[in-house]
Design an enzyme around this catalytic site. Structure first.
Site, PDB file in Angstrom:
ATOM      1  N   CYS A 259       0.963  -1.169   0.065  1.00  0.00           N
ATOM      2  CA  CYS A 259      -0.157   0.006  -0.097  1.00  0.00           C
ATOM      3  C   CYS A 259       0.888   1.323   0.154  1.00  0.00           C
ATOM      4  CB  CYS A 259      -0.765  -0.002   1.223  1.00  0.00           C
ATOM      5  SG  CYS A 259      -1.679   1.512   1.470  1.00  0.00           S
TER       6      CYS A 259
ATOM      7  N   CYS B 150       0.302   3.209   3.623  1.00  0.00           N
ATOM      8  CA  CYS B 150       0.701   2.563   4.826  1.00  0.00           C
ATOM      9  C   CYS B 150       2.044   3.402   5.542  1.00  0.00           C
ATOM     10  CB  CYS B 150       0.753   1.150   5.030  1.00  0.00           C
ATOM     11  SG  CYS B 150      -1.022   0.401   5.031  1.00  0.00           S
TER      12      CYS B 150
ATOM     13  N   ASN C  58      -0.148  15.606  -3.114  1.00  0.00           N
ATOM     14  CA  ASN C  58      -0.404  14.548  -3.875  1.00  0.00           C
ATOM     15  C   ASN C  58       0.532  14.171  -4.939  1.00  0.00           C
ATOM     16  OD1 ASN C  58      -1.565  12.637  -5.987  1.00  0.00           O
ATOM     17  ND2 ASN C  58      -3.594  12.990  -4.973  1.00  0.00           N
ATOM     18  N   ASP C  59       1.268  12.917  -5.058  1.00  0.00           N
ATOM     19  CA  ASP C  59       2.275  12.971  -6.087  1.00  0.00           C
ATOM     20  C   ASP C  59       1.741  12.898  -7.584  1.00  0.00           C
ATOM     21  OD1 ASP C  59       4.097  12.335  -4.058  1.00  0.00           O
ATOM     22  OD2 ASP C  59       3.139  10.284  -3.859  1.00  0.00           O
TER      23      ASP C  59
ATOM     24  N   HIS D   6      -4.726  -0.076   7.799  1.00  0.00           N
ATOM     25  CA  HIS D   6      -5.094  -0.049   6.558  1.00  0.00           C
ATOM     26  C   HIS D   6      -6.584  -0.668   6.339  1.00  0.00           C
ATOM     27  CE1 HIS D   6      -4.501  -0.588   2.244  1.00  0.00           C
ATOM     28  NE2 HIS D   6      -5.095  -1.864   2.213  1.00  0.00           N
TER      29      HIS D   6
ATOM     30  N   ASN E 261     -13.376  10.129  -1.654  1.00  0.00           N
ATOM     31  CA  ASN E 261     -13.968   9.086  -2.413  1.00  0.00           C
ATOM     32  C   ASN E 261     -13.835   7.832  -1.774  1.00  0.00           C
ATOM     33  OD1 ASN E 261     -14.594  10.831  -4.414  1.00  0.00           O
ATOM     34  ND2 ASN E 261     -12.285  10.610  -5.375  1.00  0.00           N
TER      35      ASN E 261
ATOM     36  N   SER F 181      -8.571   4.785  -5.569  1.00  0.00           N
ATOM     37  CA  SER F 181      -7.398   4.231  -6.369  1.00  0.00           C
ATOM     38  C   SER F 181      -6.737   3.468  -5.034  1.00  0.00           C
ATOM     39  CB  SER F 181      -6.684   4.830  -6.988  1.00  0.00           C
ATOM     40  OG  SER F 181      -6.028   5.562  -6.370  1.00  0.00           O
TER      41      SER F 181
ATOM     42  N   HIS G 111      -6.870   2.254   1.565  1.00  0.00           N
ATOM     43  CA  HIS G 111      -6.248   2.779   2.942  1.00  0.00           C
ATOM     44  C   HIS G 111      -7.223   4.248   3.193  1.00  0.00           C
ATOM     45  CE1 HIS G 111      -2.948   3.008   5.726  1.00  0.00           C
ATOM     46  NE2 HIS G 111      -3.603   4.304   6.043  1.00  0.00           N
TER      47      HIS G 111
ATOM     48  N   HIS H 126      -8.416   7.462   3.535  1.00  0.00           N
ATOM     49  CA  HIS H 126      -7.838   8.823   3.199  1.00  0.00           C
ATOM     50  C   HIS H 126      -8.826   9.851   2.672  1.00  0.00           C
ATOM     51  CE1 HIS H 126      -7.222   7.003  -0.671  1.00  0.00           C
ATOM     52  NE2 HIS H 126      -7.243   8.036  -1.166  1.00  0.00           N
TER      53      HIS H 126
ATOM     54  N   GLN I 233      -9.075  13.631   0.301  1.00  0.00           N
ATOM     55  CA  GLN I 233      -8.169  14.791  -0.459  1.00  0.00           C
ATOM     56  C   GLN I 233      -8.807  16.145  -0.159  1.00  0.00           C
ATOM     57  OE1 GLN I 233      -7.079  13.511  -4.384  1.00  0.00           O
ATOM     58  NE2 GLN I 233      -8.410  11.839  -4.287  1.00  0.00           N
TER      59      GLN I 233
ATOM     60  N   GLU J 216     -23.924  27.175  -5.617  1.00  0.00           N
ATOM     61  CA  GLU J 216     -24.481  27.392  -4.449  1.00  0.00           C
ATOM     62  C   GLU J 216     -24.547  28.678  -3.540  1.00  0.00           C
ATOM     63  OE1 GLU J 216     -24.303  22.650  -2.855  1.00  0.00           O
ATOM     64  OE2 GLU J 216     -23.222  24.172  -1.709  1.00  0.00           O
TER      65      GLU J 216
ATOM     66  N   GLU K 231     -30.458  11.088 -17.622  1.00  0.00           N
ATOM     67  CA  GLU K 231     -29.834  11.931 -16.897  1.00  0.00           C
ATOM     68  C   GLU K 231     -28.694  12.637 -17.400  1.00  0.00           C
ATOM     69  OE1 GLU K 231     -30.395   9.181 -12.908  1.00  0.00           O
ATOM     70  OE2 GLU K 231     -30.164   8.181 -14.895  1.00  0.00           O
TER      71      GLU K 231
END
Length: 384
Positions: free
Chosen positions: A52, A55, A77-78, A116, A156, A164, A167, A169, A171, A185, A346
């Site tokens: 992971c 981890c 973020n990489d 994890h 997400n 993806s 673990h 997390h 963002q 809004e 939709e």
């Protein structure tokens, strides 16, 4: 004339936050399903996964090594969606219909916990409070950068939502412009404040102006439970299925006792109550179909924190019309393996849902707040 029944008769509901409609077709829940089914999300993950990227102590895809963290961990973020300034100048448009504008910013990853195999619903309440603290720190740090105009905190959860890595997390994307949905809004909140008169007994926005979400949540609290959309209430927050919900078991979390513009405005009690309701909502989600329940979650609040005066007091401005709220938008519809798809009507016309928001709220109210995995462990121990 036949009496209208929202569980039988198709109708459209208005979303005052985004100035859109959703078509409700509750009678369609009876149709058979022979379409795609989703694989179950794993519920037996290891506490530590050497493969992971998130981890503790492991090497990430970009080659950097994670610290041996024991609580939350934050890193850039990489593979960030936006890059820090300065950026190149966009060339002139070849045609007025083909415009582009530069955008800069940063993308942070917030690991919830070193374990994890955990997630928001299985973390302790103190761990969830640590996450709220981390979100607040990043909101302040990124939101006070000179080029940043908007900070979006989101999660997400689940492979079907594009996550993806399992673990736990979230963002945080920070941008040099305010994106489309928050702009809609905020525009609706400003328009309501400038045209509506506050009702007696309802909390108000800045300078006593009417607040669309203060008015809305106050009304929801008056609806009888068997007719309403409330799922959970605690000392400061409610979780409800909005009148205009699009996703089958969509939930909105928002404060109801006073108008709160952002995370930085929480009192200690409000922060605790916020962590509590986030934990309880996600437990009910997992218990609905006894699975790790996929969703997209996002916090909408002031685009960036307010400025402070010399005494550290936040200075009120137009963005305080924002009423902090959380959107949970989960795709599952009938079971752990049958999801809602965004397709056909939709995509080409307007959102549509089958289950009514009231039916969804009733199902969620019926779920336990003891996580199904913890309940199973307890039963196993009692049987020994």
């Amino acid at each position: 004339m036949e009496h209208f029944d929202s569980t039988t008769h198709p109708h459209r509901r208005y979303n005052p936050l985004t100035n859109t409609h959703v078509l409700v077709s509750a009678h369609r829940t009876k149709r058979p399903w022979l379409g795609q089914t989703e694989p179950a999300e794993p519920s037996n993950l290891p506490q530590y996964d050497p493969a992971c990227y998130l981890c503790p102590g492991n090497t990430r895809a970009g080659g950097k090594v994670n610290e041996a963290y024991t609580s939350t961990m934050v890193f850039e973020n990489d593979y960030a969606a936006v890059l820090p300034p300065p950026g190149p100048v966009v060339p002139p448009a070849a045609h007025p219909l083909l415009t582009a504008e530069p955008i800069q910013g940063g993308c942070d990853v917030v690991c919830f916990h070193p374990r994890h195999d955990l997630s928001l619903p299985t973390l302790s309440l103190s761990d969830v409070e640590n996450i709220v603290d981390e979100w607040t720190r990043i909101y302040i740090r990124r939101g006070t950068e000179p080029s940043i105009k908007y900070v979006q905190i989101f999660e997400n959860k689940g492979a079907m939502m594009g996550c993806s890595n399992p673990h736990p997390h979230s963002q945080v994307w920070s941008l040099s412009t305010v994106p489309t949905i928050p702009t809609k809004e905020l525009t609706s909140l400003h328009n309501y404040a400038s045209t509506a008169h506050p009702r007696s007994g309802v909390p108000t926005g800045p300078e006593g102006h009417a607040c669309l979400l203060c008015e809305y949540v106050h009304h929801e609290l008056t609806v009888p439970e068997n007719e309403g959309r409330l799922v959970i209430t605690n000392e400061h927050f409610v979780a409800l299925v909005p009148w205009w919900a699009y996703w089958p078991f969509e939930i909105m979390v928002l404060p109801y006792k006073r108008h709160i513009s952002s995370l930085v405005h929480f009192t200690a009690d409000e922060k605790h109550a916020f962590a509590d309701i986030m934990s309880r909502v996600t437990k009910r989600y997992d218990n609905l179909f006894s699975c790790s329940f996929a969703y997209a979650m996002g916090i909408h609040q002031r685009p960036i924190p307010p400025r402070q005066d010399d005494d550290g007091i936040y200075i009120q401005d137009d963005d305080d019309i924002a009423h902090l709220h959380v959107h949970f938008e989960p795709p599952l519809l009938r079971s752990a393996s049958v999801r809602k798809f965004l397709a056909g009507f939709e995509v080409m016309a307007e959102p549509q849902r089958d289950l009514t928001p009231e039916q969804a709220a009733e199902k969620l109210r019926g779920c336990s707040e003891v996580h199904y995995l913890h309940a199973a462990q307890r039963r196993a121990m009692e049987s020994v």
